[in-house]
Design a protein around this motif. Sequence first.
Motif, PDB file in Angstrom:
ATOM      1  N   VAL A  54     -25.189  58.221 -17.206  1.00  0.00           N
ATOM      2  CA  VAL A  54     -25.113  56.983 -17.974  1.00  0.00           C
ATOM      3  C   VAL A  54     -25.512  57.323 -19.407  1.00  0.00           C
ATOM      4  N   VAL A  55     -24.609  57.059 -20.344  1.00  0.00           N
ATOM      5  CA  VAL A  55     -24.873  57.306 -21.760  1.00  0.00           C
ATOM      6  C   VAL A  55     -24.956  55.945 -22.444  1.00  0.00           C
ATOM      7  N   SER A  56     -26.119  55.641 -22.991  1.00  0.00           N
ATOM      8  CA  SER A  56     -26.324  54.384 -23.717  1.00  0.00           C
ATOM      9  C   SER A  56     -26.539  54.710 -25.179  1.00  0.00           C
ATOM     10  N   TYR A  57     -26.197  53.774 -26.063  1.00  0.00           N
ATOM     11  CA  TYR A  57     -26.354  54.035 -27.494  1.00  0.00           C
ATOM     12  C   TYR A  57     -26.571  52.735 -28.244  1.00  0.00           C
ATOM     13  N   SER A  58     -27.162  52.880 -29.441  1.00  0.00           N
ATOM     14  CA  SER A  58     -27.465  51.712 -30.257  1.00  0.00           C
ATOM     15  C   SER A  58     -27.859  52.152 -31.657  1.00  0.00           C
ATOM     16  N   THR A  87     -27.174  55.498 -38.530  1.00  0.00           N
ATOM     17  CA  THR A  87     -28.003  56.209 -37.566  1.00  0.00           C
ATOM     18  C   THR A  87     -27.785  55.612 -36.183  1.00  0.00           C
ATOM     19  N   TYR A  88     -27.493  56.484 -35.212  1.00  0.00           N
ATOM     20  CA  TYR A  88     -27.328  56.057 -33.825  1.00  0.00           C
ATOM     21  C   TYR A  88     -28.368  56.730 -32.947  1.00  0.00           C
ATOM     22  N   TYR A  89     -28.917  55.962 -32.000  1.00  0.00           N
ATOM     23  CA  TYR A  89     -29.813  56.476 -30.982  1.00  0.00           C
ATOM     24  C   TYR A  89     -29.004  56.552 -29.692  1.00  0.00           C
ATOM     25  N   VAL A  90     -29.107  57.676 -28.993  1.00  0.00           N
ATOM     26  CA  VAL A  90     -28.318  57.898 -27.788  1.00  0.00           C
ATOM     27  C   VAL A  90     -29.261  58.310 -26.665  1.00  0.00           C
ATOM     28  N   TRP A  91     -29.093  57.658 -25.507  1.00  0.00           N
ATOM     29  CA  TRP A  91     -29.886  57.957 -24.322  1.00  0.00           C
ATOM     30  C   TRP A  91     -28.949  58.438 -23.222  1.00  0.00           C
ATOM     31  N   VAL A  92     -29.376  59.452 -22.464  1.00  0.00           N
ATOM     32  CA  VAL A  92     -28.582  59.959 -21.345  1.00  0.00           C
ATOM     33  C   VAL A  92     -29.482  60.013 -20.114  1.00  0.00           C
ATOM     34  N   ALA A  93     -28.982  59.471 -18.990  1.00  0.00           N
ATOM     35  CA  ALA A  93     -29.726  59.514 -17.728  1.00  0.00           C
ATOM     36  C   ALA A  93     -28.783  59.904 -16.607  1.00  0.00           C
ATOM     37  N   ALA A  94     -29.323  60.604 -15.612  1.00  0.00           N
ATOM     38  CA  ALA A  94     -28.571  60.920 -14.402  1.00  0.00           C
ATOM     39  C   ALA A  94     -28.753  59.761 -13.426  1.00  0.00           C
ATOM     40  N   GLU A  95     -27.699  59.448 -12.680  1.00  0.00           N
ATOM     41  CA  GLU A  95     -27.759  58.361 -11.701  1.00  0.00           C
ATOM     42  C   GLU A  95     -27.126  58.850 -10.408  1.00  0.00           C
ATOM     43  N   ILE A  96     -27.755  58.529  -9.276  1.00  0.00           N
ATOM     44  CA  ILE A  96     -27.208  58.916  -7.980  1.00  0.00           C
ATOM     45  C   ILE A  96     -26.062  57.966  -7.654  1.00  0.00           C
ATOM     46  N   MET A 107     -33.563  60.919 -24.916  1.00  0.00           N
ATOM     47  CA  MET A 107     -33.112  60.217 -26.117  1.00  0.00           C
ATOM     48  C   MET A 107     -32.928  61.192 -27.256  1.00  0.00           C
ATOM     49  N   ARG A 108     -31.866  60.997 -28.032  1.00  0.00           N
ATOM     50  CA  ARG A 108     -31.599  61.772 -29.241  1.00  0.00           C
ATOM     51  C   ARG A 108     -31.158  60.817 -30.336  1.00  0.00           C
ATOM     52  N   MET A 109     -31.372  61.211 -31.573  1.00  0.00           N
ATOM     53  CA  MET A 109     -30.955  60.407 -32.714  1.00  0.00           C
ATOM     54  C   MET A 109     -29.965  61.218 -33.536  1.00  0.00           C
ATOM     55  N   GLN A 110     -28.969  60.548 -34.078  1.00  0.00           N
ATOM     56  CA  GLN A 110     -27.968  61.215 -34.909  1.00  0.00           C
ATOM     57  C   GLN A 110     -27.667  60.349 -36.114  1.00  0.00           C
ATOM     58  N   ASN A 111     -27.822  60.921 -37.289  1.00  0.00           N
ATOM     59  CA  ASN A 111     -27.325  60.263 -38.492  1.00  0.00           C
ATOM     60  C   ASN A 111     -25.850  60.568 -38.556  1.00  0.00           C
TER      61      ASN A 111
END
Length: 170
Positions: A54-58, A87-96, A107-111
């Motif tokens: 699951v990749v979330s961003y904001s 600037t975007y913040y991106v979160w990645v999680a593994a899901e069963i 979480m990672r941040m990218q300009n």
Amino acid sequence: VSATPLSTYPVILATVPVIPPPSQVEGVVLSGSGTSLTVSWTAVTDQMYMILYVVSYSTDRGIKTGMKRSGITDTSTTLTELEPNTTYYVWVAAEILGAGVQGPYSMRMQNSVPSKVTGVTVSPMVTSNQPSLRVTWSAPSSERTIQHYQVDYRVGTSGSWSTWSPNPTS
């Protein structure tokens, strides 16, 4: 009317297995320019279950406003239609898969990088008997102030690229 006491009925106990959440996703890398970001990560390998990501961003560090699910074999995805120079913040999680059990987010941040420059021209010059090149370009339009440009070069048509320093501002 007589009632049968509850104690005469057999009691059946069942144990529902608890599925442990997957590990935290590691190796999250963001890259891109203009209006898209490519998100890549290292696959979670410590599970006996099928994993999707699951990749979330904001644009807000505290609120996940966009979400994208990847396939079970994917280790990257591209986020599109983003605002340039934001600037975007991106979160990645593994899901069963099928259980909805998620591991912790990474979480990672990218300009966001501005769009590419256009109209690049290269002209030979001679100054103080030293051959040199003059490189000019047009700045990307309709974007916020650009802090600096990165100019990469290499000698010939093969070999490794180098970055010219200091970074020019125009």
